[in-house]
Motif scaffolding. Structure first.
Motif, mmCIF file in Angstrom:
data_model
loop_
_atom_site.group_PDB
_atom_site.id
_atom_site.type_symbol
_atom_site.label_atom_id
_atom_site.label_comp_id
_atom_site.label_asym_id
_atom_site.label_seq_id
_atom_site.Cartn_x
_atom_site.Cartn_y
_atom_site.Cartn_z
ATOM 1 N N ARG A 2 108.741 81.620 77.955
ATOM 2 C CA ARG A 2 108.666 82.146 76.593
ATOM 3 C C ARG A 2 107.463 83.083 76.449
ATOM 4 N N GLN A 3 107.553 84.010 75.499
ATOM 5 C CA GLN A 3 106.522 85.022 75.342
ATOM 6 C C GLN A 3 105.795 84.986 74.005
ATOM 7 N N ASN A 4 106.073 84.042 73.123
ATOM 8 C CA ASN A 4 105.386 83.955 71.841
ATOM 9 C C ASN A 4 103.915 83.618 72.114
ATOM 10 N N GLN A 5 103.054 84.621 71.996
ATOM 11 C CA GLN A 5 101.653 84.465 72.381
ATOM 12 C C GLN A 5 100.908 83.452 71.507
ATOM 13 N N ALA A 6 101.189 83.440 70.221
ATOM 14 C CA ALA A 6 100.518 82.480 69.330
ATOM 15 C C ALA A 6 100.906 81.049 69.706
ATOM 16 N N ARG A 7 102.172 80.824 70.017
ATOM 17 C CA ARG A 7 102.619 79.492 70.424
ATOM 18 C C ARG A 7 101.976 79.107 71.765
ATOM 19 N N ARG A 8 101.919 80.046 72.696
ATOM 20 C CA ARG A 8 101.295 79.788 73.998
ATOM 21 C C ARG A 8 99.833 79.356 73.816
ATOM 22 N N MET A 9 99.094 80.062 72.967
ATOM 23 C CA MET A 9 97.685 79.727 72.732
ATOM 24 C C MET A 9 97.559 78.350 72.073
ATOM 25 N N ALA A 10 98.462 78.043 71.141
ATOM 26 C CA ALA A 10 98.437 76.730 70.497
ATOM 27 C C ALA A 10 98.716 75.618 71.508
ATOM 28 N N LEU A 11 99.631 75.855 72.420
ATOM 29 C CA LEU A 11 99.922 74.872 73.464
ATOM 30 C C LEU A 11 98.728 74.701 74.405
ATOM 31 N N LEU A 12 98.070 75.793 74.735
ATOM 32 C CA LEU A 12 96.876 75.693 75.596
ATOM 33 C C LEU A 12 95.758 74.926 74.883
ATOM 34 N N ASP A 13 95.584 75.195 73.598
ATOM 35 C CA ASP A 13 94.568 74.459 72.843
ATOM 36 C C ASP A 13 94.913 72.964 72.784
ATOM 37 N N ALA A 14 96.199 72.664 72.643
ATOM 38 C CA ALA A 14 96.622 71.263 72.660
ATOM 39 C C ALA A 14 96.363 70.649 74.041
ATOM 40 N N ALA A 15 96.613 71.412 75.093
ATOM 41 C CA ALA A 15 96.352 70.925 76.452
ATOM 42 C C ALA A 15 94.867 70.621 76.642
ATOM 43 N N ILE A 16 94.008 71.452 76.077
ATOM 44 C CA ILE A 16 92.565 71.230 76.161
ATOM 45 C C ILE A 16 92.204 69.922 75.462
ATOM 46 N N ASP A 17 92.783 69.693 74.296
ATOM 47 C CA ASP A 17 92.537 68.431 73.578
ATOM 48 C C ASP A 17 92.979 67.230 74.414
ATOM 49 N N VAL A 18 94.146 67.332 75.031
ATOM 50 C CA VAL A 18 94.651 66.236 75.868
ATOM 51 C C VAL A 18 93.734 66.016 77.065
ATOM 52 N N LEU A 19 93.328 67.094 77.713
ATOM 53 C CA LEU A 19 92.411 66.973 78.861
ATOM 54 C C LEU A 19 91.124 66.251 78.473
ATOM 55 N N ALA A 20 90.551 66.635 77.353
ATOM 56 C CA ALA A 20 89.285 66.030 76.922
ATOM 57 C C ALA A 20 89.456 64.560 76.582
ATOM 58 N N ARG A 21 90.570 64.222 75.988
ATOM 59 C CA ARG A 21 90.797 62.853 75.538
ATOM 60 C C ARG A 21 91.352 61.942 76.641
ATOM 61 N N GLU A 22 92.319 62.441 77.414
ATOM 62 C CA GLU A 22 93.046 61.607 78.373
ATOM 63 C C GLU A 22 92.698 61.875 79.830
ATOM 64 N N GLY A 23 92.003 62.984 80.096
ATOM 65 C CA GLY A 23 91.723 63.350 81.477
ATOM 66 C C GLY A 23 92.888 64.104 82.088
ATOM 67 N N ALA A 24 92.677 64.600 83.296
ATOM 68 C CA ALA A 24 93.694 65.416 83.958
ATOM 69 C C ALA A 24 94.976 64.634 84.218
ATOM 70 N N ARG A 25 94.859 63.359 84.520
ATOM 71 C CA ARG A 25 96.067 62.560 84.786
ATOM 72 C C ARG A 25 96.927 62.375 83.533
ATOM 73 N N GLY A 26 96.303 62.457 82.380
ATOM 74 C CA GLY A 26 97.040 62.310 81.135
ATOM 75 C C GLY A 26 97.683 63.594 80.650
ATOM 76 N N LEU A 27 97.393 64.691 81.340
ATOM 77 C CA LEU A 27 97.939 65.985 80.925
ATOM 78 C C LEU A 27 99.367 66.131 81.441
#
Length: 193
Positions: A2-27
């Protein structure tokens, strides 16, 4: 993909939140979908693999950590001396502290990079570029010291940030400020004259 740039950035920001909270294994794609509050399967439509998601999340963290134009302009105000460098280091610690989620996620990515050569290569190039840009800026704007000064500050301040974010009870905020000042005093050469 997919190419929706705003959605891509929101997903990356969500991934960052998951990484910080759950660690790499939780991503996982599912965890990112839940964090971003999007329909299941959305993340897998934007990222080819988990490695792709990890790599792009790393890049996104560094985008967030870049100082804005106003911060950069402010850094040039006043004399180019040790006190200016100390102020810049305090601003850096405060700016990273305000984005602690990103820095904690970055620590997770660095640990994961020890097991993933592709991620290691991407992070290595990003960090080299950041250090190079910091050296160029420091020397180019007439701040005291040279490339080694910047590299030593980078190492000292980064570990101080790690302590602040992971074990905040080790040093008080006042002691942290003293340690930043002490690092600058010992690493940055005094003004000649």
């Amino acid at each position: 993909m997919r190419q929706n740039q705003a959605r891509r950035m929101a997903l990356l920001d969500a991934a960052i939140d998951v990484l910080a909270r759950e660690g790499a294994r939780g991503l996982t794609f599912r965890a990112v979908d839940a964090q971003a509050e999007v329909p299941g399967g959305t993340t897998s439509n934007y990222f080819a693999s988990r490695d792709d998601l990890l790599t792009q999340a790393g890049s996104r963290i560094y985008e967030h950590m870049q100082p804005d134009v106003a911060t950069m302009a402010k850094s040039l105000e006043g004399p180019r001396d040790r006190e200016r460098v100390a102020g810049l280091m305090h601003d850096l610690v405060d700016r990273i502290g305000a984005y602690s989620v990103g820095y904690l996620a970055l620590l997770e990515l660095r640990l994961e990079a020890t097991r993933r050569p592709g991620l290691r290569a991407v992070l290595t190039e990003q960090v080299k570029a950041i250090i190079g840009a910091n050296v160029e800026y420091h020397v180019g704007t007439g701040l005291p010291g040279d490339a080694k000064t910047v590299e030593l500050l980078y190492l000292a301040i980064n570990w101080l940030i790690v302590e602040r974010l992971t074990l905040p009870g080790v040093f008080t905020e006042d002691r942290m400020r003293q340690l930043v000042d002490g690092a600058v005093e010992r690493i940055v050469p005094a003004a000649e004259g």
